[in-house]
Design a protein around this motif. Sequence first.
Motif, mmCIF file in Angstrom:
data_model
loop_
_atom_site.group_PDB
_atom_site.id
_atom_site.type_symbol
_atom_site.label_atom_id
_atom_site.label_comp_id
_atom_site.label_asym_id
_atom_site.label_seq_id
_atom_site.Cartn_x
_atom_site.Cartn_y
_atom_site.Cartn_z
ATOM 1 N N ARG A 175 0.833 -1.205 0.000
ATOM 2 C CA ARG A 175 0.000 0.000 0.000
ATOM 3 C C ARG A 175 0.869 1.258 0.000
ATOM 4 O O ARG A 175 0.672 2.151 -0.829
ATOM 5 C CB ARG A 175 -0.899 -0.025 1.226
ATOM 6 C CG ARG A 175 -1.876 1.115 1.260
ATOM 7 C CD ARG A 175 -2.690 1.038 2.534
ATOM 8 N NE ARG A 175 -3.496 2.215 2.698
ATOM 9 C CZ ARG A 175 -4.169 2.485 3.810
ATOM 10 N NH1 ARG A 175 -4.115 1.641 4.832
ATOM 11 N NH2 ARG A 175 -4.888 3.584 3.900
ATOM 12 N N THR A 205 1.252 3.812 -3.169
ATOM 13 C CA THR A 205 0.842 5.211 -2.960
ATOM 14 C C THR A 205 1.995 6.140 -3.339
ATOM 15 O O THR A 205 1.779 7.183 -3.968
ATOM 16 C CB THR A 205 0.396 5.433 -1.499
ATOM 17 O OG1 THR A 205 -0.705 4.565 -1.219
ATOM 18 C CG2 THR A 205 -0.033 6.873 -1.251
ATOM 19 N N LYS A 253 2.114 6.860 -6.961
ATOM 20 C CA LYS A 253 1.100 7.796 -7.482
ATOM 21 C C LYS A 253 1.635 9.225 -7.501
ATOM 22 O O LYS A 253 1.039 10.112 -8.092
ATOM 23 C CB LYS A 253 -0.153 7.767 -6.597
ATOM 24 C CG LYS A 253 -1.029 6.555 -6.784
ATOM 25 C CD LYS A 253 -2.318 6.799 -5.991
ATOM 26 C CE LYS A 253 -3.036 5.511 -5.683
ATOM 27 N NZ LYS A 253 -4.102 5.711 -4.696
ATOM 28 N N THR A 282 1.787 10.643 10.489
ATOM 29 C CA THR A 282 0.332 10.816 10.509
ATOM 30 C C THR A 282 -0.047 12.242 10.118
ATOM 31 O O THR A 282 -1.023 12.467 9.389
ATOM 32 C CB THR A 282 -0.217 10.466 11.913
ATOM 33 O OG1 THR A 282 0.159 9.112 12.213
ATOM 34 C CG2 THR A 282 -1.718 10.600 11.972
ATOM 35 N N ARG A 327 0.235 12.607 6.462
ATOM 36 C CA ARG A 327 -0.911 11.946 5.818
ATOM 37 C C ARG A 327 -2.132 12.861 5.802
ATOM 38 O O ARG A 327 -2.857 12.955 4.814
ATOM 39 C CB ARG A 327 -1.201 10.639 6.570
ATOM 40 C CG ARG A 327 -2.223 9.754 5.924
ATOM 41 C CD ARG A 327 -2.278 8.420 6.641
ATOM 42 N NE ARG A 327 -3.377 7.600 6.184
ATOM 43 C CZ ARG A 327 -3.755 6.468 6.791
ATOM 44 N NH1 ARG A 327 -3.090 6.041 7.842
ATOM 45 N NH2 ARG A 327 -4.769 5.776 6.326
ATOM 46 N N THR A 328 -2.384 13.548 6.924
ATOM 47 C CA THR A 328 -3.510 14.484 6.974
ATOM 48 C C THR A 328 -3.275 15.643 6.005
ATOM 49 O O THR A 328 -4.187 16.039 5.273
ATOM 50 C CB THR A 328 -3.699 15.039 8.406
ATOM 51 O OG1 THR A 328 -3.867 13.944 9.307
ATOM 52 C CG2 THR A 328 -4.901 15.958 8.486
ATOM 53 N N ALA A 348 -1.548 15.644 3.269
ATOM 54 C CA ALA A 348 -1.742 15.151 1.895
ATOM 55 C C ALA A 348 -3.224 15.007 1.577
ATOM 56 O O ALA A 348 -3.675 15.390 0.492
ATOM 57 C CB ALA A 348 -1.014 13.824 1.709
ATOM 58 N N ALA A 349 -4.001 14.476 2.527
ATOM 59 C CA ALA A 349 -5.440 14.295 2.300
ATOM 60 C C ALA A 349 -6.124 15.636 2.064
ATOM 61 O O ALA A 349 -7.102 15.733 1.336
ATOM 62 C CB ALA A 349 -6.077 13.581 3.493
ATOM 63 N N LEU A 350 -5.593 16.685 2.686
ATOM 64 C CA LEU A 350 -6.185 18.023 2.569
ATOM 65 C C LEU A 350 -5.552 18.836 1.446
ATOM 66 O O LEU A 350 -5.860 20.010 1.285
ATOM 67 C CB LEU A 350 -6.050 18.768 3.898
ATOM 68 C CG LEU A 350 -7.005 18.296 4.988
ATOM 69 C CD1 LEU A 350 -6.640 18.896 6.325
ATOM 70 C CD2 LEU A 350 -8.436 18.666 4.607
ATOM 71 N N LYS A 351 -4.637 18.227 0.714
ATOM 72 C CA LYS A 351 -3.938 18.894 -0.388
ATOM 73 C C LYS A 351 -3.147 20.109 0.106
ATOM 74 O O LYS A 351 -3.050 21.117 -0.593
ATOM 75 C CB LYS A 351 -4.938 19.314 -1.473
ATOM 76 C CG LYS A 351 -4.451 19.029 -2.868
ATOM 77 C CD LYS A 351 -5.547 19.304 -3.893
ATOM 78 C CE LYS A 351 -4.990 19.134 -5.298
ATOM 79 N NZ LYS A 351 -6.059 19.157 -6.300
ATOM 80 N N THR A 397 2.012 8.672 1.604
ATOM 81 C CA THR A 397 1.546 9.958 1.066
ATOM 82 C C THR A 397 2.633 11.037 1.109
ATOM 83 O O THR A 397 2.410 12.155 0.642
ATOM 84 C CB THR A 397 0.312 10.484 1.838
ATOM 85 O OG1 THR A 397 0.688 10.683 3.207
ATOM 86 C CG2 THR A 397 -0.850 9.507 1.769
ATOM 87 N N MET A 429 3.333 13.216 -1.800
ATOM 88 C CA MET A 429 2.306 14.153 -2.297
ATOM 89 C C MET A 429 2.463 15.570 -1.758
ATOM 90 O O MET A 429 1.676 16.449 -2.102
ATOM 91 C CB MET A 429 0.913 13.630 -1.936
ATOM 92 C CG MET A 429 0.607 12.285 -2.592
ATOM 93 S SD MET A 429 -0.992 11.668 -2.094
ATOM 94 C CE MET A 429 -1.022 10.091 -2.978
#
Lengths: 250, 250
Positions: free
Chosen positions: B36, B40, B43, B122, B125-126, B128-131, B155, B158
């Motif tokens: 995973r 990722t 990507k 962590t 990761r947050t 990246a999720a929020l760009k 992530t 990213m």
Amino acid sequence: MEVINSVHNNEVKHVVALHNKKERVISKEFIAEGIRACFTLLKSEIKLKKFYCTSTFYQQHYQELESFSVTLVSNAVMNKISTSHTPSGIVGIFDMPDNSLADWTTSGLVLAQISDPGNAGTLIRTAAALKIPTVVCIESVDLWSPKVVQSSAGTIGMVNIKQCSWQDLLTHIPSSSLYALTVTNGQDPYNTTLTNSYIVVGSEAHGIPEEWLSSCQHKITLPMPGNTESLNAAVAGSIALYLSFYKNSF
Amino acid sequence: MEVINSVHNNEVKHVVALHNKKERVISKEFIAEGIRACFTLLKSEIKLKKFYCTSTFYQQHYQELESFSVTLVSNAVMNKISTSHTPSGIVGIFDMPDNSLADWTTSGLVLAQISDPGNAGTLIRTAAALKIPTVVCIESVDLWSPKVVQSSAGTIGMVNIKQCSWQDLLTHIPSSSLYALTVTNGQDPYNTTLTNSYIVVGSEAHGIPEEWLSSCQHKITLPMPGNTESLNAAVAGSIALYLSFYKNSF
């Protein structure tokens, strides 16, 4: 003051046995490590049985410790009773509270098949910070395991812990109060009314089981504009709890 | 397909050396584990050098892996090159990106003396999720360490990672954009305008150094009605990032 130097002492064997769920269930005791977690537990209604300290640790902290029951142990014993690679020097034995008779509050957090102790403990810590009264644990890691207690930073005593089945939950909490946190297809909790809500958090790998999901009236999903797969489960659950807090539901 | 069975192989020694920062800095490479996290990373713009897999793992995943450079390794070699107690069966070597020339964006996240790799990963990761485009790392754990990469769930590719000093940060970002997350005495971010913000997150144990704090124009504090001492650093930082997201600053 009692002193234990032998790793073969029966008390030592008992503390080591408390690393495992079986002994915790039988004796209704659990352990916590580190001065911070131990003293946070003492701020709640959790009862201390006794502390085990190395003499070095005791000398550094005797003012805080002098009113408690303390047994001094050798470094070898501390290494044995601690679950940590680098023991802090203090292990406490506490009575497990019996929350089975506690009322079901109108709001809470549900841990649904959360197997990671770090995520479970971190979510309990967020719930305690937000004064969320009830944490329901279903098919998850045993919440009295040393790693969960550690990740909760000792706040586990500040919430009512209920370990039960999904069916049990449904007999106490209406479907209309269940808000399942899902990775896709839910409403943004920022724009959702969250009154009398139990927020259901599943595992990162498998999510919430389909059958359980179908009995939750609401689904909520955090926006992820970055197109990542998901957030850490403890982070996602904590954000959802905070957003519901701002909606004044707790 | 290349096969390595000996733990004394030079390539194996190189991968093991990448567990440490020194070798990562010299070779400008880092490792990731698990299918995973590795996929990722792919990507993003991060470049793969090669994968090392056990034959069992390769047989299970050959369709996903057939277009990549893969070296098969024995279980003994996998146990050596993996940093995990229970290796998943795949380790990837990736080129470390050079973000030093990337633009300083108007918004971002600052990790200030975060030593815990799980919290650092962590938070990435947050972000990246929020760009959130930029993560600045100051006197923190090396962000290319295997545990950080793992906690970021891959992530980390990213976001633009900038490892610099506090003084460097101040030459690029105005004090008016710095929002220090503190345990007490800050404004509730829910009721604060957060435009062009860099949210500064410190360690749980020590917080943000006083001198750094004094150069942040804003302080934000999450409400904690439960009277606990604090939240987990990754949770607190992630909640602050999400609240600033809802304020449309990113």
